[in-house]
Design an enzyme around this catalytic site. Structure first.
Site, PDB file in Angstrom:
ATOM      1  N   SER A 292      29.650  42.730  28.259  1.00 35.02           N
ATOM      2  CA  SER A 292      30.250  41.907  29.308  1.00 35.02           C
ATOM      3  C   SER A 292      29.187  41.181  30.114  1.00 35.02           C
ATOM      4  O   SER A 292      29.242  41.099  31.346  1.00 35.02           O
ATOM      5  CB  SER A 292      31.130  42.755  30.240  1.00 35.02           C
ATOM      6  OG  SER A 292      32.017  41.936  30.982  1.00 35.02           O
TER       7      SER A 292
ATOM      8  N   LYS B  14      35.992  35.862  30.047  1.00 37.80           N
ATOM      9  CA  LYS B  14      35.099  35.831  28.885  1.00 37.80           C
ATOM     10  C   LYS B  14      35.876  35.784  27.573  1.00 37.80           C
ATOM     11  O   LYS B  14      35.325  35.383  26.537  1.00 37.80           O
ATOM     12  CB  LYS B  14      34.174  37.045  28.902  1.00 37.80           C
ATOM     13  CG  LYS B  14      33.189  37.042  30.081  1.00 37.80           C
ATOM     14  CD  LYS B  14      32.250  38.231  30.015  1.00 37.80           C
ATOM     15  CE  LYS B  14      31.195  38.170  31.122  1.00 37.80           C
ATOM     16  NZ  LYS B  14      31.586  38.916  32.315  1.00 37.80           N
TER      17      LYS B  14
ATOM     18  N   SER C  56      36.299  39.495  34.472  1.00 36.41           N
ATOM     19  CA  SER C  56      35.611  39.289  33.185  1.00 36.41           C
ATOM     20  C   SER C  56      36.548  38.961  32.031  1.00 36.41           C
ATOM     21  O   SER C  56      36.071  38.663  30.927  1.00 36.41           O
ATOM     22  CB  SER C  56      34.773  40.526  32.836  1.00 36.41           C
ATOM     23  OG  SER C  56      33.585  40.542  33.593  1.00 36.41           O
TER      24      SER C  56
END
Length: 410
Positions: A123, A64, A61
């Site tokens: 997230s 991101k 993640s």
């Protein structure tokens, strides 16, 4: 040709700032069980600690963060606003169902501000895909945009294949690249960095806490992101401020969420308490000078926009040395504010500071007589170097001939 010019003012200030009694002491050191880590001082961009910093690693993640950077950039340019609405496609909704999600409903429109909170705080994969499709038209187009932007920022070890961090072998980053990206986001987007510090966000009546553990620690953490693969590789990029100093800590590849959090805490505490910070020059204070060829004056003063600070491990017996390097002499005209040199400061053999220096004022082209004088001087310098090099080659040949000559008996 690189000129190394250690100006007198620079040497004197270094001596005054770091002169002191000589003593032998071990500098504080740190290690981490994580396979990849970086500790960076934000103001000086000095890397205080690194381990496996250039090894390719799945970002999970943390991808991101790159998605957020592209959104922030468009917000700053004004091509979108926080009130702009993006569509939640079936693709975005399905991607959200496979991992982190903000629970955005399919076939609805959501404001960019809410999508950013869903992306950063929760997230949400669905938020990442909605933002990517809104800005790039498709995930694939947006991934190409991510890679172009990563290259522009100097993230040479990173490659992205989607905006949310899927488990694709081709999708990789490095601890150093994540530190570069974090430093850039904090500096370039002060109006939007606060999203990373929000501890919770509720959407579709679902309240979710920020997964970044440093926001809940005693290290004064204020943001950035965590991520992990399904089979391990727990990652974190965090930033914290203590007594006016900001650090960026990156830990990649930890075995558990607890290990990730504890290693980040240890590195923050070490970075904040294991170093002395000294200011050598104030912003726009003259650091040295650079010689100008054909200018109205023979040299221009060099300055830094930011304070020139160095960090040294407490207890280290090694003194600092410094030099200014530039391709020179500079050719007139020289524009004010143009980056023309770099300041390098070493502690022992270690480079602890490397920052650009700018011309403090303009230097226009000088009169013909001055240019002729400079040309004659430059020619003399070149002839001198040529003569020295020729003499050195002759000496080397003579030495080699003697070494290869057969020995004679007495």
């Amino acid at each position: 040709m690189v000129f190394r010019f250690p100006p007198l003012i620079f040497r004197l200030l270094l001596a005054l700032a770091f002169a002191g009694p000589s003593f032998v002491a071990l500098a504080q050191t740190i290690s981490t069980i994580a396979p990849h880590a970086v500790v960076m001082d934000y103001d000086t961009q000095s890397v205080l600690y690194e381990k496996g910093a250039n090894d390719p690693t799945p970002p999970a993640s943390l991808a991101k963060l790159m998605t957020a950077e592209l959104v922030f950039r468009d917000l700053k340019k004004g091509s979108i606003t926080l009130d702009t609405q993006f569509y939640i496609s079936e693709n975005a909704w399905k991607t959200g169902s496979r991992g982190g999600t903000m629970f955005a409903r399919v076939n609805t429109n959501v404001r960019v501000e809410d999508l950013l909170r869903g992306l950063i705080v929760q997230s949400g994969n669905d938020a990442a895909v909605a933002l990517a499709e809104g800005l790039g038209g498709s995930e694939q187009n947006f991934a190409a945009m991510m890679n172009v932007r990563a290259a522009e920022l100097g993230m040479s070890g990173s490659h992205f294949t989607d905006p949310w961090g899927g488990a694709d072998p081709a999708q990789v980053t490095t601890a150093r690249d994540m530190a570069i990206l974090a430093e850039h986001i904090i500096k370039a987007y002060p109006d939007y960095y606060h999203f990373f510090g929000e501890k919770e966000f509720t959407w579709s009546k679902v309240r979710q806490l920020n997964r970044n553990p440093i926001l809940f620690m005693d290290v004064n953490g204020d943001g950035l992101k965590v991520g992990n693969e399904k089979d391990g590789d727990y990652n974190i990029v965090g930033s914290a401020v203590y007594e006016g100093r900001r650090l960026i800590v990156v830990v990649l590849g930890a075995k558990t969420a607890k290990e990730r959090a504890e290693e980040a805490r240890r590195l923050f505490n070490w970075g904040f308490h294991g170093f002395d910070v000294r200011t050598l020059f104030k912003p726009n204070e003259t650091v040295g000078t650079a010689k100008v060829y054909g200018g109205a004056t023979s040299e221009v003063p060099l300055v830094s926009d930011a304070p020139v600070r160095v960090m040294t491990p407490r207890g280290s017996p090694e003194r600092l040395t410094g030099k200014i390097t530039y391709m020179g002499p500079l050719i007139a005209p020289v524009a004010a504010g143009k980056t023309v040199a770099r300041l390098k400061v070493y502690q022992g053999a270690s480079l602890v500071l490397d920052l650009p220096l700018k011309a403090a004022r303009a230097d226009d082209q000088g009169p013909l007589t001055q240019r002729a004088k400079d040309a004659a001087f430059e020619l003399g310098v070149q002839l001198f170097h040529k003569g020295v090099n020729s003499a050195m080659r002759a000496i080397e040949k003579r030495t080699a001939a003697k070494a290869s000559a057969p020995a004679t008996e007495p």
